[in-house]
Design a protein around this motif. Sequence first.
Motif, PDB file in Angstrom:
ATOM      1  N   LEU A  11       0.622  -1.010  -0.220  1.00  0.00           N
ATOM      2  CA  LEU A  11       0.041   0.449  -0.615  1.00  0.00           C
ATOM      3  C   LEU A  11       1.076   1.291  -0.128  1.00  0.00           C
ATOM      4  O   LEU A  11       0.703   1.991  -0.701  1.00  0.00           O
ATOM      5  N   ARG A  13       3.718   2.119  -1.177  1.00  0.00           N
ATOM      6  CA  ARG A  13       4.994   2.133  -2.565  1.00  0.00           C
ATOM      7  C   ARG A  13       4.225   2.619  -3.598  1.00  0.00           C
ATOM      8  O   ARG A  13       3.680   3.250  -4.346  1.00  0.00           O
ATOM      9  N   GLU A  14       2.178   1.941  -3.093  1.00  0.00           N
ATOM     10  CA  GLU A  14       1.527   2.296  -4.638  1.00  0.00           C
ATOM     11  C   GLU A  14       1.100   3.746  -4.143  1.00  0.00           C
ATOM     12  O   GLU A  14       0.523   4.386  -5.180  1.00  0.00           O
ATOM     13  N   ASP A  17       3.606   5.966  -5.236  1.00  0.00           N
ATOM     14  CA  ASP A  17       3.870   5.758  -6.874  1.00  0.00           C
ATOM     15  C   ASP A  17       2.619   6.609  -7.483  1.00  0.00           C
ATOM     16  O   ASP A  17       2.242   7.644  -8.562  1.00  0.00           O
ATOM     17  N   HIS A  18       1.294   6.321  -6.511  1.00  0.00           N
ATOM     18  CA  HIS A  18       0.073   7.241  -7.102  1.00  0.00           C
ATOM     19  C   HIS A  18       0.270   8.760  -7.270  1.00  0.00           C
ATOM     20  O   HIS A  18       0.314   9.392  -8.543  1.00  0.00           O
ATOM     21  N   ARG A  21       3.048   9.905 -10.874  1.00  0.00           N
ATOM     22  CA  ARG A  21       2.350   9.794 -11.493  1.00  0.00           C
ATOM     23  C   ARG A  21       1.533  10.930 -11.617  1.00  0.00           C
ATOM     24  O   ARG A  21       1.400  11.786 -12.602  1.00  0.00           O
ATOM     25  N   ALA A  50      -6.303   7.653   4.740  1.00  0.00           N
ATOM     26  CA  ALA A  50      -6.419   6.333   3.470  1.00  0.00           C
ATOM     27  C   ALA A  50      -6.143   5.490   3.398  1.00  0.00           C
ATOM     28  O   ALA A  50      -6.655   4.195   3.733  1.00  0.00           O
ATOM     29  N   ALA A  54      -7.508   1.790   4.906  1.00  0.00           N
ATOM     30  CA  ALA A  54      -7.457   0.653   4.336  1.00  0.00           C
ATOM     31  C   ALA A  54      -7.172  -1.111   4.760  1.00  0.00           C
ATOM     32  O   ALA A  54      -7.631  -1.680   4.989  1.00  0.00           O
ATOM     33  N   VAL A  57     -10.764  -2.234   6.427  1.00  0.00           N
ATOM     34  CA  VAL A  57     -11.322  -2.916   5.893  1.00  0.00           C
ATOM     35  C   VAL A  57     -10.451  -4.816   6.205  1.00  0.00           C
ATOM     36  O   VAL A  57     -11.163  -5.361   6.072  1.00  0.00           O
ATOM     37  N   TRP A  58      -9.213  -4.976   6.256  1.00  0.00           N
ATOM     38  CA  TRP A  58      -8.970  -6.127   7.086  1.00  0.00           C
ATOM     39  C   TRP A  58      -8.998  -6.263   8.318  1.00  0.00           C
ATOM     40  O   TRP A  58      -8.797  -6.815   9.077  1.00  0.00           O
TER      41      TRP A  58
ATOM     42  N   HIS B  31      -4.193   0.466 -13.029  1.00  0.00           N
ATOM     43  CA  HIS B  31      -3.658   0.328 -11.626  1.00  0.00           C
ATOM     44  C   HIS B  31      -4.254   1.514 -10.754  1.00  0.00           C
ATOM     45  O   HIS B  31      -4.988   2.384 -12.039  1.00  0.00           O
ATOM     46  N   GLY B  32      -3.569   1.543  -9.975  1.00  0.00           N
ATOM     47  CA  GLY B  32      -4.563   2.179  -8.993  1.00  0.00           C
ATOM     48  C   GLY B  32      -5.084   4.009 -10.193  1.00  0.00           C
ATOM     49  O   GLY B  32      -6.254   4.171  -9.796  1.00  0.00           O
ATOM     50  N   HIS B  33      -3.987   4.375  -9.970  1.00  0.00           N
ATOM     51  CA  HIS B  33      -3.724   6.014 -10.586  1.00  0.00           C
ATOM     52  C   HIS B  33      -4.779   6.364 -12.091  1.00  0.00           C
ATOM     53  O   HIS B  33      -5.846   6.741 -12.334  1.00  0.00           O
ATOM     54  N   ALA B  36      -8.913   5.823 -10.646  1.00  0.00           N
ATOM     55  CA  ALA B  36      -8.554   7.672 -10.672  1.00  0.00           C
ATOM     56  C   ALA B  36      -9.288   8.034 -11.453  1.00  0.00           C
ATOM     57  O   ALA B  36     -10.120   8.890 -11.997  1.00  0.00           O
ATOM     58  N   GLN B  37      -7.925   8.034 -12.950  1.00  0.00           N
ATOM     59  CA  GLN B  37      -8.312   9.578 -14.221  1.00  0.00           C
ATOM     60  C   GLN B  37      -9.467   8.519 -14.458  1.00  0.00           C
ATOM     61  O   GLN B  37      -9.716   9.459 -15.250  1.00  0.00           O
ATOM     62  N   TYR B  55      -8.150   3.480  -2.291  1.00  0.00           N
ATOM     63  CA  TYR B  55      -7.538   2.990  -1.680  1.00  0.00           C
ATOM     64  C   TYR B  55      -8.437   1.936  -0.473  1.00  0.00           C
ATOM     65  O   TYR B  55      -8.859   0.691  -0.762  1.00  0.00           O
ATOM     66  N   LEU B  58     -10.745  -0.241  -2.934  1.00  0.00           N
ATOM     67  CA  LEU B  58     -10.178  -1.706  -3.771  1.00  0.00           C
ATOM     68  C   LEU B  58      -9.501  -2.690  -2.823  1.00  0.00           C
ATOM     69  O   LEU B  58      -9.868  -4.077  -3.095  1.00  0.00           O
ATOM     70  N   HIS B  59      -9.133  -2.112  -1.695  1.00  0.00           N
ATOM     71  CA  HIS B  59      -9.204  -3.505  -0.412  1.00  0.00           C
ATOM     72  C   HIS B  59     -10.749  -3.621  -0.095  1.00  0.00           C
ATOM     73  O   HIS B  59     -10.455  -4.864   0.310  1.00  0.00           O
ATOM     74  N   GLU B  71       0.713  -8.087  -9.256  1.00  0.00           N
ATOM     75  CA  GLU B  71       2.570  -7.289  -9.790  1.00  0.00           C
ATOM     76  C   GLU B  71       2.877  -7.430 -11.530  1.00  0.00           C
ATOM     77  O   GLU B  71       1.729  -8.604 -11.880  1.00  0.00           O
ATOM     78  N   SER B  74       4.041  -1.688 -15.856  1.00  0.00           N
ATOM     79  CA  SER B  74       3.337  -0.640 -16.469  1.00  0.00           C
ATOM     80  C   SER B  74       3.116  -0.335 -17.988  1.00  0.00           C
ATOM     81  O   SER B  74       4.798   0.076 -17.957  1.00  0.00           O
ATOM     82  N   ARG B  78       6.729   0.627 -15.770  1.00  0.00           N
ATOM     83  CA  ARG B  78       7.137   0.252 -13.817  1.00  0.00           C
ATOM     84  C   ARG B  78       6.492  -0.324 -12.747  1.00  0.00           C
ATOM     85  O   ARG B  78       5.066  -0.560 -13.993  1.00  0.00           O
ATOM     86  N   ARG B  79       6.692  -1.051 -12.254  1.00  0.00           N
ATOM     87  CA  ARG B  79       5.897  -2.090 -11.183  1.00  0.00           C
ATOM     88  C   ARG B  79       4.851  -0.789 -11.134  1.00  0.00           C
ATOM     89  O   ARG B  79       5.506  -0.304  -9.803  1.00  0.00           O
ATOM     90  N   ALA B  80       4.152  -1.866 -10.424  1.00  0.00           N
ATOM     91  CA  ALA B  80       2.542  -1.208 -10.590  1.00  0.00           C
ATOM     92  C   ALA B  80       1.606  -2.432  -9.715  1.00  0.00           C
ATOM     93  O   ALA B  80       2.034  -3.532 -10.878  1.00  0.00           O
ATOM     94  N   LYS B  81       1.089  -2.255  -9.744  1.00  0.00           N
ATOM     95  CA  LYS B  81       0.473  -2.833  -9.056  1.00  0.00           C
ATOM     96  C   LYS B  81      -1.459  -3.089  -9.741  1.00  0.00           C
ATOM     97  O   LYS B  81      -2.040  -1.616  -9.485  1.00  0.00           O
ATOM     98  N   TYR B  83      -5.298  -4.248 -10.959  1.00  0.00           N
ATOM     99  CA  TYR B  83      -6.552  -4.590 -10.536  1.00  0.00           C
ATOM    100  C   TYR B  83      -7.278  -5.323 -11.734  1.00  0.00           C
ATOM    101  O   TYR B  83      -7.032  -4.790 -12.702  1.00  0.00           O
TER     102      TYR B  83
END
Lengths: 883, 120
Positions: A11, A13-14, A17-18, A21, A50, A54, A57-58, B31-33, B36-37, B55, B58-59, B71, B74, B78-81, B83
């Motif tokens: 989470l 790192r995500e 990243d977000h 971007r 956030a 998250a 949730v768990w 991925h997450g971003h 959202a976009q 987020y 998503l969980h 995993e 992108s 780039r490594r990204a998660k 869904y």
Amino acid sequence: MMRHRRALDDLEREIRDHIERETEDNIGRGMSPDDARQAAFRKFGNVTLAREDARAVWVPQWLDHLRQDLRYGARMLLKNPGFTLVAVLSLAIGVGANSAAFSFADALLLRPLPVPRPADVMTVGSTTTIEEFSTLLASYPELVDIRDRATTFSGLVGFTGATMGFAPDAGASPKLRFGMLVSGNFFDVMEVQPQLGRAFRAEEDRVPGRDAVVVLGHDVWMQQFGGDSSIVGRTVRLNGIDFTVIGVAPPRFAGLYQFARVDFYVPLMMSPRLSADPGARPLEARDNRTLTVKGRLKPGVSLADAQTELSVIGKSLERAYPETNKNRTLTARTELQARIAHDRTDAIVVGMLNTLAAVVLFVACANVAGLLTSRGPTRAREIALRLAIGASRRRVIRQLMTESALIAALGGLLGIFVGDAGVNLFRMIQLPTDLPASLSFELDRRAFVFSLAVAMLSSLLFGLMPAVQATRPDLTAVMKANDTVGFGRRRWGRAVLVAGQVAGSVVLLVIATFMYRNFHRQLGAGPGFRTDRLLMMSFDPTLLRYSTQQSQQFFEQVADRARTIPGVTSASLTSSVPMSSEGPGIVNILPEGFQFPPGKDGVTVLEASIDESYFDTWGLTILKGRAFRPTDSADAPRVAIVNEEIARRYWPQQDPIGKRLRLDDERGPWVEIVGLARNSKYTFLTERPFEFLYLPYRQRPPARMTLVTQAAGDAASLAAPLRNLIHSIDAQQPVYNVRTIEEFYRMRVVTAFNVVIGTVAAMGMMGLGLSIVGLYGLVAYGVSRRTKEIGIRMAIGAGQSNVLSMVLRQGMRLAAIGLLIGLLASEGARRLLAAAFGNASRESDVVPFLVVALIVLAVTLFAAYVPARRAARVNPIVALRTE
Amino acid sequence: MSTEDGPSRVELLQGTLDLLILQTLRPGRAHGHAIAQAIARNSDEVLQVEQGSLYPALHRLIKRRWIVAEEGLSENNRRAKFYSLTAKGRKQLDLETSNWEKLARAIGQILRPRDDEVTP
């Protein structure tokens, strides 16, 4: 769990990243890098929220919070090791002492009967208005009458205990075992299912002497038959009669006796055959009250309802059988009431220990309360800070409660060990008997839970104090406040606590000292008979089906020949050994010329059947008249010896010699008093003087007698020759309870005394130790709060000694108040105790009070002196600079 | 939350974010971003999603096993998660879409009745 861990791990790192971007996108739209980053964060919103959402949730939030609270609490406790140690130890002592004392009560008094729904089982019996030895008993005809008429009970059982010669088969020599003669419905009404085989059938309790069936106890089944399940249908021998085994009782059920484990159960209807005396009609005589009757109340019926009904039945019995039931009433008691009535001394000791333990718990809780409140100001500021940065009130309170609960839990855990140590101490008390005794002390779970709950409650309550202070609306005031503001009222409360602690420990110590001195004096004064150089051994010839005549001859032979053994200086027979756990016999007497109050026409006294050497052997004194003689035989005029207490009560200021009394009732035989014996102890060392009647055994033959021999040297060395002697008379004769009186006395009296005194003394010391800590804490706290004030005082000219005495005075004022209250309370407690132990000490004994007052003064002075000296050493310049 | 000017924005109704995420994932993984976009773009920037609240949502969906995360790399390596919908999620999406449409129609009818139905 795995899923959530994986989902959450990335989470962080995500999110990074977000935002990355978004920032890049923003730069792409032409923003400057800084603006782009800011806009990205703005658009994302609250990152922490956030993340937490998250997570929520768990992981349920409360669990998460609990974990945080625990971690934080543990850190706080580790940061103040002194505080933690004292608080935890205090609670451990309080919880442990209480659990141990309750376990003592459980073993002696409270443990419920081992049957389903034990609270519904009542003891029923016939009593006169004489309350002295009011163990409730009934005769068989009375049991039948009650059973037939009572509607409030779903069932009533009757039983009596009996030691019998038990042989696993016809060839084996019998061993003495304890069993119960029970009515046929015994197992059904008690709702006990045999583990093997079956219980009695109704028809097996109809015809006297017909159904020789036995249910074995679990212990004997395991020991003697190795748990062999083919036992059902085999025969065992009881008192020489073959009995068919029909079942085995379950392991949880070892009979209805508090201190004895039962090895076998046979129908009551077998008692005429098992009894050696062919003339005895145990089931027919309406006044042969030897049965214990227990009834199970019907659902929804109260004890009062049952009592009302029993009173009516009792009245009608009194009308129908005036000869045997005059002035008798039927009574029902709960198991606890019955036990207390049966042994008041036990009940008193139990009550006292538990009261003292409660005092210890109070002192301990007060200590923790004091400690927690003294942290109040510091904590309050920390809490105000947390509130100010956004923690919710609830969350803060929960945090504090977690911390308190942590302390209480640690204290409780340690308390288990303290309690266990106490229980181990109690286990030293044993009953000197060969029969399987079941005086078992177990650390009681209920008591532990209860005292833990008390500890928990008090620490939670006082742990909340800082929260209450800090969560008041005005945060800034708390945060700015230095220690001298706003806590005055609570300090007053704490002073009360400390004074109460001192008072509590004074009570503990006075009682301990009082008991020690009393017991010591009584041990010193002795029981009134010699305990050295004596050996006892018991026989019961009825085990071999001797007739009364044969038993008599056997006893006579034993005593005569024992006297000829080298090293024996004296030998005597008695039906009961003083202070034995079986207790002396009892007999109803009607002293001639004594006017009893209406409704009462006799009195129950303790009794022993003895031979002519009894007083010599035991070193007892005949004050007037004579001892028994061999010529006081069955066909001679009947005689008796009374003790001083009987003489004092029924023939005050008269010579009892030559007076007469009737035995049993107004139709009983006249007996002439030929001797007056000095009072001695009969049941326990602390007893009040009992009325005691000695009867010659030839005129009142007992089934079982104990030979007591006096040795010129070591009494134990007589055991072997005496055993040989018995076996030369009858090789089959079981000999039991072979012990020196010294050992017997030590087991029965000295150990029990030491354990009780030790326990009380330990509680006293614990109480005192805890109050020292309490007082020290309070004074030290006061000093730390007043450092500035002391600094000013010294700056304007107060000397070290002024400061010292000022602080000391404050501490000692509390100690003195506590001491005074404590002394007053202990005088009350002492009076209760003296009344309970009868002769324990009627005269007021000031020594314990003096000793304790001195100890407490010295110790509290020390507790106050240490912080006072620190106060006196305050450097005014430093003290004033700190603010 | 936003201080930006622009077309008037609508705060998301409770629970609709889940539906929007599922719908966004219908064509394939993201991925997450990107999610959202996509939500912002597809609603012509009308629907206001605070990106952070994406987020926890998503969980929530992972926990219900409507979507899974994996995993991946992108577009710019780039490594990204990423869904993507599960079969269960797809079913749920269909169900909720039809529920939503029914609801929207019903509310629309109440708010904008046809004239002939209202007045005789």
